[in-house]
Design a protein around this motif. Sequence first.
Motif, PDB file in Angstrom:
ATOM      1  N   PHE B 104       0.946  -1.161   0.066  1.00  0.00           N
ATOM      2  CA  PHE B 104      -0.050   0.237  -0.141  1.00  0.00           C
ATOM      3  C   PHE B 104       0.772   1.306   0.071  1.00  0.00           C
ATOM      4  O   PHE B 104       0.653   2.050  -0.622  1.00  0.00           O
ATOM      5  CB  PHE B 104      -0.905  -0.078   1.215  1.00  0.00           C
ATOM      6  N   GLY B 105       1.887   1.347   1.106  1.00  0.00           N
ATOM      7  CA  GLY B 105       2.627   2.564   1.119  1.00  0.00           C
ATOM      8  C   GLY B 105       3.726   2.809  -0.150  1.00  0.00           C
ATOM      9  O   GLY B 105       3.385   3.993  -0.779  1.00  0.00           O
ATOM     10  N   ARG B 107       3.125   1.717  -3.391  1.00  0.00           N
ATOM     11  CA  ARG B 107       2.169   2.242  -4.489  1.00  0.00           C
ATOM     12  C   ARG B 107       1.819   3.524  -4.126  1.00  0.00           C
ATOM     13  O   ARG B 107       1.628   4.343  -4.987  1.00  0.00           O
ATOM     14  CB  ARG B 107       0.927   1.289  -4.373  1.00  0.00           C
ATOM     15  N   ASN B 108       1.615   3.988  -2.960  1.00  0.00           N
ATOM     16  CA  ASN B 108       1.324   5.441  -2.940  1.00  0.00           C
ATOM     17  C   ASN B 108       2.505   6.295  -3.183  1.00  0.00           C
ATOM     18  O   ASN B 108       2.231   7.578  -3.546  1.00  0.00           O
ATOM     19  CB  ASN B 108       0.693   5.572  -1.531  1.00  0.00           C
TER      20      ASN B 108
END
Lengths: 270, 252
Positions: B104-105, B107-108
């Motif tokens: 998640f991180g 990709r952000n």
Amino acid sequence: MNAITTAVIDLKQLELFAQGDTQVHGRDARVKVLVTLFFILSVISYHRYEINGLLPFTLFPIIMVCRAELPIPYLARKMLLICPFILLIGAFNPLLDRSTLWQVGSIEISGGCISLLSLLLRSFLTIGAALILVATTGFTTICQALERLGMPEVFTVQLLFLHRYLFVLAEEAERASRARELRSCGSTGRGIGSFGSLTGHLLLRTWQRAERIHTTMLSRGFTGQFHGQRRERFSHADLTFLISWSVTFLLMRTMEPATLLGSFITGAFP
Amino acid sequence: MSHHIVEVKNLRHVYADGTVALDTVSFRITHGESVAIIGANGAGKSTLLQHLNGCITATSGEVFIGHIPLTRNTLPAIRRTVGMVFQYPDDQLFMPTVFEDVAFGPRNQGLPEELTAERVREALELVGAAHLASKPPYHLSGGEKKRVAIATVLAMSPDVLVMDEPTSGLDPFARRQLMGLLREFHHTKIFTSHDLDMVLELCPRTIILHEGIIMADGATADIFANDHLLAACRLEKPFALQGCPVCRTSTN
């Protein structure tokens, strides 16, 4: 065991089935979602007294359960759970609709009874199909498939969060409920009155948790968009699965095989 | 300029109900330091940590990360620099699988998929959770959740690691494993904890917060030697310094 615990374990069990390794499990989630959708639409498109036309549709869940090697007792238990709700909806049909529709010997069967039976059959078929879809695909993969089929991302995210935190909320509810029970000393305690405060607290805790989750998301660079991993794989087998089932449903819906078979048998053996 | 410096100047935070959580808090943590922030319940530790990457805004005062003041404009850059592991891993693990959550991180941060997958694999291996990659977070035990929560932050390659109660809720073996893992992280580390034995082992420097005010800031060994200070702040010596509970002999 606490009812909430049992429900959570059951839900987790359903997700575990989705990790199977059969051909049905391996089909693209989008295809399975579409086939289930066609199936449900075909089943609910019949008029309320239909029974003959619905019978051939039982083939789909039977074939899927056998090919996906799903445990029948588990699914049957889940289906029985919804029985009271369906009966509640159709309970008044036999009382309100008394016109005779079928006559078996001297027994007259009213339209209400037939429509109740039809309602039960349709509910079992549609809910069964949905259960099979979740048990062979997994809730998360279904959400991702729906998004890839064009559902707005905001709905997918809502559904994913709902699913993820259902377990957390259920565990919190279970703890609160156990604490209430233990302090009720075996009786009903303050009865229904205490449940108002209990659910209120659960709501507030959920609110606080939502804020904490948002904070953790912001900490990891969240800017309002989920960057999911896109897996584009749509094989010939998937296409065959989609087309063959869709055509089958269409034929079942238009040709009424049960009636055809009946006419054939009565024609062959007059 | 080092990205690893954390500086807080006259920080004050007043909650909406009027509670003063922090008052005139100032400190400077330099590159590679491992600092514990300890204090009684409600001392303001978690509130202070949440200021370090802009999760909450200060009523007054300033926070600098690598000499950059924390403002609305610098927030994205600062959140890349400061990796925050929260107390409850359930709040931090919200994606469908462990892999997706750790990804998640990165990709952000806009990393390409191959690099993201590599970062995820490295971070999970580092915390000994590579075998959990395909599992949904609700199937994990408490210790596993904690380790994965740490991996979610490590995958973003932060320069400063901030952790709220890292060892709470862990069994002794998982706690020991986690401490070994934290010892390996050579960037700046800031912890809050009630696990004073962990503080003694991992943090050469300690800051004591009491009712929103810094009561002491110095070498951990000196602070734990000051009985009056500890008692005044509702704390006590780590068990390792309290002497043998059987023969009552002191280790000093």
